[in-house]
Design a protein around this motif. Sequence first.
Motif, PDB file in Angstrom:
ATOM      1  N   PRO A   3       0.898  -1.512  -0.213  1.00  0.00           N
ATOM      2  CA  PRO A   3       0.029   0.404   0.229  1.00  0.00           C
ATOM      3  C   PRO A   3       0.783   1.235  -0.488  1.00  0.00           C
ATOM      4  CG  PRO A   3      -0.041  -1.219   1.812  1.00  0.00           C
ATOM      5  CD  PRO A   3       0.713  -2.296   1.336  1.00  0.00           C
ATOM      6  N   VAL A   4       0.319   2.041  -0.559  1.00  0.00           N
ATOM      7  CA  VAL A   4       0.680   3.488  -0.890  1.00  0.00           C
ATOM      8  C   VAL A   4       0.150   4.074  -0.233  1.00  0.00           C
ATOM      9  CG1 VAL A   4       1.990   5.588  -2.378  1.00  0.00           C
ATOM     10  CG2 VAL A   4       1.731   3.373  -3.211  1.00  0.00           C
ATOM     11  N   ARG A  25      -2.695   7.917   5.685  1.00  0.00           N
ATOM     12  CA  ARG A  25      -3.333   7.180   4.429  1.00  0.00           C
ATOM     13  C   ARG A  25      -3.446   6.229   3.752  1.00  0.00           C
ATOM     14  NH1 ARG A  25      -5.654  12.166   6.831  1.00  0.00           N
ATOM     15  NH2 ARG A  25      -6.832  12.066   8.813  1.00  0.00           N
ATOM     16  N   VAL A  26      -4.034   5.206   3.376  1.00  0.00           N
ATOM     17  CA  VAL A  26      -3.897   4.155   2.549  1.00  0.00           C
ATOM     18  C   VAL A  26      -4.498   4.862   0.697  1.00  0.00           C
ATOM     19  CG1 VAL A  26      -4.030   2.214   0.933  1.00  0.00           C
ATOM     20  CG2 VAL A  26      -3.143   1.978   3.265  1.00  0.00           C
ATOM     21  N   VAL A  27      -3.301   6.000  -0.658  1.00  0.00           N
ATOM     22  CA  VAL A  27      -4.064   6.089  -1.412  1.00  0.00           C
ATOM     23  C   VAL A  27      -3.833   6.053  -2.698  1.00  0.00           C
ATOM     24  CG1 VAL A  27      -3.577   8.967  -0.316  1.00  0.00           C
ATOM     25  CG2 VAL A  27      -1.695   7.295  -1.490  1.00  0.00           C
ATOM     26  N   THR A  76     -10.037  -0.723  -0.243  1.00  0.00           N
ATOM     27  CA  THR A  76      -9.083  -1.126   0.956  1.00  0.00           C
ATOM     28  C   THR A  76     -10.419  -1.680   1.549  1.00  0.00           C
ATOM     29  OG1 THR A  76     -10.100   1.066   1.767  1.00  0.00           O
ATOM     30  CG2 THR A  76      -8.003   1.054   1.001  1.00  0.00           C
ATOM     31  N   VAL A  77     -10.498  -2.184   2.965  1.00  0.00           N
ATOM     32  CA  VAL A  77     -11.604  -3.247   3.418  1.00  0.00           C
ATOM     33  C   VAL A  77     -11.261  -2.760   5.227  1.00  0.00           C
ATOM     34  CG1 VAL A  77     -10.288  -5.710   3.722  1.00  0.00           C
ATOM     35  CG2 VAL A  77     -13.017  -5.187   3.886  1.00  0.00           C
ATOM     36  N   SER A  78     -12.239  -2.389   5.811  1.00  0.00           N
ATOM     37  CA  SER A  78     -11.942  -2.496   7.483  1.00  0.00           C
ATOM     38  C   SER A  78     -11.872  -3.709   8.014  1.00  0.00           C
ATOM     39  CB  SER A  78     -13.736  -2.056   8.099  1.00  0.00           C
ATOM     40  OG  SER A  78     -14.286  -2.388   8.112  1.00  0.00           O
ATOM     41  N   ARG A  79     -11.253  -3.513   9.276  1.00  0.00           N
ATOM     42  CA  ARG A  79     -10.764  -4.971   9.507  1.00  0.00           C
ATOM     43  C   ARG A  79     -12.275  -5.468  10.401  1.00  0.00           C
ATOM     44  NH1 ARG A  79      -7.198  -2.326  14.324  1.00  0.00           N
ATOM     45  NH2 ARG A  79      -6.656  -4.338  14.468  1.00  0.00           N
ATOM     46  N   GLY A 129      -8.596   5.320   8.028  1.00  0.00           N
ATOM     47  CA  GLY A 129      -8.048   5.463   6.521  1.00  0.00           C
ATOM     48  C   GLY A 129      -6.671   4.955   6.753  1.00  0.00           C
ATOM     49  N   ARG A 130      -6.222   4.666   8.128  1.00  0.00           N
ATOM     50  CA  ARG A 130      -4.680   3.592   7.750  1.00  0.00           C
ATOM     51  C   ARG A 130      -4.649   2.743   8.284  1.00  0.00           C
ATOM     52  NH1 ARG A 130      -5.130   8.628  10.982  1.00  0.00           N
ATOM     53  NH2 ARG A 130      -3.392  10.548  10.720  1.00  0.00           N
TER      54      ARG A 130
END
Length: 197
Positions: free
Chosen positions: A40-41, A47-49, A82-85, A111-112
């Motif tokens: 991930p960047v 935050r993942v972008v 992305t997906v949430s935990r 978003g981290r």
Amino acid sequence: MKHPRTVDDVMTHAVVSARLDAPVKEIVRSMRRWGVSAVPVLSAEGRVVGVVSEADILGRVPGEDSMGSVTAGSLMSAPAVTVSRGATIAGAARLMGRGRLKRLPVVDEDGRPVGVVSRGDLLKVYLRPDAEVAEDVRHELLTHLIPEGDTALTVRVADGAVTLTGRLPESVSADLALRLARAVPGVVDAAAEFTTA
């Protein structure tokens, strides 16, 4: 593994990531060092972008001479999927299937990144013992459908395939019971032979 339900139950908690300005050589070194095929960047705020995969690097870098000037920001696929935990395992699998993705960054509410979930991680639920899967199916049916005390229901599981037999209350449809059973992680199929109460 006991009763996995969410992405948090199966994800890899360590995250190898890259800054937006990370040069491609640094990304490749990280991938090789940690044995990952994508990273991930992250923005300056963490935050993942986006995501840079091996395919992104191989498909967009014209040659070795220019690799030092190419950055994660210019290579990444964005926006990041992305997906949430707290997402369900089935939900994450559908998201991966729709996007033909091999992995998803797992993010918190800001978003981290908090982890990464791969196809292999999601497949772990199919290694659960049949007795454990049967226990979960029974729990789901008794919690959501069948009134307390009415336990004339038998749940058998063989290699992840569930067979439900017994009696259902008239107010409960067999289709709903089967949908609940199929939603349990590790179930590969479900069939029923019910009688009504």
